[in-house]
Scaffold this motif. Structure first.
Motif, PDB file in Angstrom:
ATOM      1  N   HIS A  75      12.082 -41.412  -8.286  1.00  0.00           N
ATOM      2  CA  HIS A  75      13.383 -41.148  -7.096  1.00  0.00           C
ATOM      3  C   HIS A  75      13.276 -39.900  -6.380  1.00  0.00           C
ATOM      4  N   ARG A  81      15.667 -33.370   0.031  1.00  0.00           N
ATOM      5  CA  ARG A  81      16.386 -34.605  -0.291  1.00  0.00           C
ATOM      6  C   ARG A  81      16.855 -34.686  -1.706  1.00  0.00           C
ATOM      7  N   ASP A  84      20.591 -35.498  -3.188  1.00  0.00           N
ATOM      8  CA  ASP A  84      21.027 -36.929  -2.968  1.00  0.00           C
ATOM      9  C   ASP A  84      20.257 -37.733  -3.945  1.00  0.00           C
ATOM     10  N   ASP A  85      19.140 -37.106  -4.089  1.00  0.00           N
ATOM     11  CA  ASP A  85      18.111 -38.002  -4.952  1.00  0.00           C
ATOM     12  C   ASP A  85      18.209 -38.063  -6.459  1.00  0.00           C
ATOM     13  N   PRO A  87      21.170 -37.089  -8.409  1.00  0.00           N
ATOM     14  CA  PRO A  87      22.159 -38.037  -8.820  1.00  0.00           C
ATOM     15  C   PRO A  87      22.188 -39.461  -9.005  1.00  0.00           C
ATOM     16  N   HIS A  88      21.361 -39.950  -7.864  1.00  0.00           N
ATOM     17  CA  HIS A  88      20.969 -41.358  -7.738  1.00  0.00           C
ATOM     18  C   HIS A  88      20.038 -41.837  -8.904  1.00  0.00           C
ATOM     19  N   GLY A  89      19.173 -40.953  -9.216  1.00  0.00           N
ATOM     20  CA  GLY A  89      18.019 -41.091 -10.103  1.00  0.00           C
ATOM     21  C   GLY A  89      18.668 -41.241 -11.637  1.00  0.00           C
ATOM     22  N   ARG A  91      21.791 -42.075 -12.329  1.00  0.00           N
ATOM     23  CA  ARG A  91      22.456 -43.184 -12.391  1.00  0.00           C
ATOM     24  C   ARG A  91      21.452 -44.411 -12.669  1.00  0.00           C
ATOM     25  N   CYS A  92      20.346 -44.444 -12.081  1.00  0.00           N
ATOM     26  CA  CYS A  92      19.472 -45.555 -12.159  1.00  0.00           C
ATOM     27  C   CYS A  92      18.901 -45.497 -13.622  1.00  0.00           C
ATOM     28  N   ASP A 155      28.078 -38.081 -13.327  1.00  0.00           N
ATOM     29  CA  ASP A 155      26.934 -37.472 -12.222  1.00  0.00           C
ATOM     30  C   ASP A 155      26.543 -36.061 -12.988  1.00  0.00           C
TER      31      ASP A 155
END
Length: 231
Positions: A75, A81, A84-85, A87-89, A91-92, A155
């Motif tokens: 991620h 970046r 953004d990347d 927190p998304h990582g 969660r995934c 997060d």
């Protein structure tokens, strides 16, 4: 025990920052334990350090730690970046670990360095410390220790700043206060540069008595003086 040393050169706007990174994992368990580390260069020449401490009562913590590192490594691709990347990582990784066949979860730390700047995010009780002229600062202060990754996290807390001195990442098996760790590292500064500082710290911890897995990453940076070229 696993250990390696990496020498990375990262170019910032007007300077080169040299990072010497060493890693070590030790465990009192015959299986080798559930702590995992990954370090790699990203597309923009920043360095990502991933640290995880798998946890479960039935022996599958390593699965969670390895999945966290796999997901975050895919991620996070560059420093710009990452806010953004990351927190998304997280969660995934949380979703994927929850879907594993075996119940398990893990702590997780992401540290990026780009030039003399850092970005840090974590969930759980693994920690990152930095020594500066004013003392030792915990970069993971205020992190959410529970629930761990795989158990429905919120997060992570993300911190950003400038690298002011050596950095230490460690799982909760570190029984030595970080101030003592940095004092030990200062005592090795004049030694051969090939010295594996992380192994030196885990060996010291083993001498004191190791009751849990311990993963350690040490980053020491050197910022050369700016070179002026004749016009």
């Amino acid at each position: 025990m696993t250990a390696r040393a990496i020498l990375g050169a990262i170019n910032s706007a007007w300077k080169t920052v040299l990072y010497r990174i060493s890693t070590s994992i030790v465990s009192p368990k015959p299986s080798g334990g559930d702590d995992r580390i990954l370090i790699r260069h990203l597309q923009d020449e920043s360095i990502i350090v991933l640290l995880a401490d798998g946890a479960t009562g039935v022996g599958f913590g390593a699965l969670a730690a390895e999945r966290f590192i796999e997901v975050m490594s895919s991620h996070v691709t560059n420093f710009s970046r990452a806010t953004d990347d990351i927190p998304h990582g997280f969660r995934c990784a949380d979703r994927q670990i929850a879907e594993l066949d075996h119940q398990c979860d893990t702590t997780g730390v992401v540290l990026l360095v780009h030039g003399d700047h850092y970005m840090c995010a974590s969930v759980g009780d693994s920690a990152v410390f930095m020594e500066s002229s004013s003392g030792v600062v915990e970069l993971t202060l205020g992190q959410r220790r529970k629930p761990r990754i795989g158990a429905g996290i919120q997060d992570p807390v993300v911190s950003l700043g400038k690298v002011a001195g050596p950095l230490l990442l460690a799982t909760d098996g570190l029984s030595i206060p970080p101030e003592m760790v940095f004092a030990l590292l200062r005592g090795k500064q004049d030694d051969d540069e090939s010295k594996d500082l992380a192994t030196y710290i885990t060996s010291h911890a083993e001498q004191r008595g190791l009751h849990d897995d311990l993963a350690v990453v040490v980053l020491r940076c050197h910022i050369p003086e700016r070179i002026e070229f004749a016009k």
